[in-house]
Design a protein around this motif. Sequence first.
Motif, PDB file in Angstrom:
ATOM      1  N   GLN A 167       1.003  -1.537  -0.341  1.00 56.47           N
ATOM      2  CA  GLN A 167      -0.647   0.812   0.175  1.00 56.47           C
ATOM      3  C   GLN A 167       0.253   1.378   0.116  1.00 56.47           C
ATOM      4  N   PHE A 168       1.686   0.826   0.461  1.00 56.90           N
ATOM      5  CA  PHE A 168       2.652   2.584   1.090  1.00 56.90           C
ATOM      6  C   PHE A 168       3.693   2.474  -0.324  1.00 56.90           C
ATOM      7  N   SER A 170       2.894   1.749  -3.552  1.00 54.69           N
ATOM      8  CA  SER A 170       1.482   2.290  -4.097  1.00 54.69           C
ATOM      9  C   SER A 170       1.333   3.772  -4.205  1.00 54.69           C
ATOM     10  N   ALA A 171       1.583   3.735  -3.277  1.00 53.46           N
ATOM     11  CA  ALA A 171       1.108   5.408  -1.847  1.00 53.46           C
ATOM     12  C   ALA A 171       2.180   6.475  -2.858  1.00 53.46           C
ATOM     13  N   SER A 174       1.566   7.455  -6.853  1.00 52.15           N
ATOM     14  CA  SER A 174       0.383   8.679  -7.341  1.00 52.15           C
ATOM     15  C   SER A 174       0.593   9.779  -5.977  1.00 52.15           C
ATOM     16  N   ALA A 175       1.561  10.194  -4.950  1.00 48.95           N
ATOM     17  CA  ALA A 175       1.288  11.049  -3.886  1.00 48.95           C
ATOM     18  C   ALA A 175       1.873  12.616  -4.958  1.00 48.95           C
ATOM     19  N   ARG A 314       1.085   3.292   8.478  1.00 43.13           N
ATOM     20  CA  ARG A 314      -0.246   3.293   7.446  1.00 43.13           C
ATOM     21  C   ARG A 314      -0.820   5.234   8.442  1.00 43.13           C
ATOM     22  N   THR A 317       1.247   6.430   4.727  1.00 44.47           N
ATOM     23  CA  THR A 317       0.317   6.198   3.348  1.00 44.47           C
ATOM     24  C   THR A 317      -0.686   6.798   3.302  1.00 44.47           C
ATOM     25  N   ASP A 318      -1.836   7.256   4.609  1.00 49.54           N
ATOM     26  CA  ASP A 318      -2.635   8.099   4.733  1.00 49.54           C
ATOM     27  C   ASP A 318      -2.083   9.199   3.445  1.00 49.54           C
ATOM     28  N   LEU A 320      -0.101  10.394   2.030  1.00 46.34           N
ATOM     29  CA  LEU A 320       0.505  10.248   1.196  1.00 46.34           C
ATOM     30  C   LEU A 320      -0.929  10.012  -0.078  1.00 46.34           C
ATOM     31  N   ASN A 321      -1.569   9.589   0.350  1.00 45.24           N
ATOM     32  CA  ASN A 321      -2.727   9.189  -0.380  1.00 45.24           C
ATOM     33  C   ASN A 321      -4.409  10.067  -0.402  1.00 45.24           C
ATOM     34  N   ASN A 322      -3.821  10.927   0.468  1.00 41.08           N
ATOM     35  CA  ASN A 322      -4.479  12.415   0.663  1.00 41.08           C
ATOM     36  C   ASN A 322      -5.714  12.887   1.261  1.00 41.08           C
TER      37      ASN A 322
END
Length: 360
Positions: A167-168, A170-171, A174-175, A314, A317-318, A320-322
């Motif tokens: 997940q990290f 992937s972030a 796209s971050a 987590r 990651t969040d 970086l995912n906005n």
Amino acid sequence: MLTDKLEYIFNKFQHGNEYKSYQELASGHINDTYLIKTQTKPNFVLQRINHTVFKDVKGLINNKVAISNHIRLKLKNTYAEALERHVLTFVKAATGEYYFKDTDGDFWNLSIFIDNTLTIDTVKDEEVAYEGGKLFGEFLNLTSDFDVAKLTEVIPKFHDMSFRYAQFNSALQSAPKERLFMATQEIDYVLGLKEDMHVLQNLKESGELKLRVTHNDTKISNALFTKDNKGLCVIDTDTVMPGIAHYDFGDAIRTICNSAAEDESNLDLVKFNIDYFNAYAKGFLEKVKDSLNAKEIECLPLGAQTIIFIMGLRFLTDYLNNDVYYKTKYPQHNLDRAKNQFQLLKSFKEKYNQIKLEIN
């Protein structure tokens, strides 16, 4: 009106009591929970399970009913009044199931309210840490002979480090550039610890650590205490599923032993409280010494290290995912949370030799 709806749903269960009023309980962040007051005691806890978060609600409810029934059987020689205060009691619906599904597709379950108790949000003395350790340790001990194959995995890969790193990664792809820049140090920190943070998962996957019944949300507020701060009952068992004891131990340590709030941005205030750790570990080990093997006990500090890190990962990651998962109050909130957890981990590592001595 909400009161009419709650009364209607309450009366779909086999409780034999007359509805009087309700009070919203704000202890959880996912489900809607209400105290249902009746004309004559007992009162009840009515809960709406969030089926957008929990995809298999029937499995979730079956898990917690099965575990409560198992604990009840293990404590069958306890006199009835004490037993009702020591383990959650769920009530069947008119259908014979332990849930009611309404016309909106929402699932509800009902349990007996345990009165004259208190919940604690923040540990402020060693006695409470010790009592919390005993209570969550006893939960693991009493369920140590339960067949985990009978449990539903309600949140797949919840503590799976490879999944969290995926997940990290992937972030990272796209971050926004600004967020990547702001989190440069934290990203480097995470990348540098990848191998170390897979140790516990590797031990689990190799079978060296036994798969057990785990609570998976062992913050101190998920324990009921008596008025004189004695541990009484483990609550909020929605996340009960197969896992390793280290997840429960680690999550409790993470929340109990941080000297500051989880989102404290002044990192000078974030320190690992070794006294609370020692108190919790003492109570925990008193209860699990006969059900955990030597390898499991030896690896308990790894559980604390892993869970502290995974929460920081987590949050990062969040960020970086906005900020799509955790609620935030300002743009850098999740980044501050991540920095907080990583600082807690650094403080934990500074005391690691002391921690190992306490466990072994």
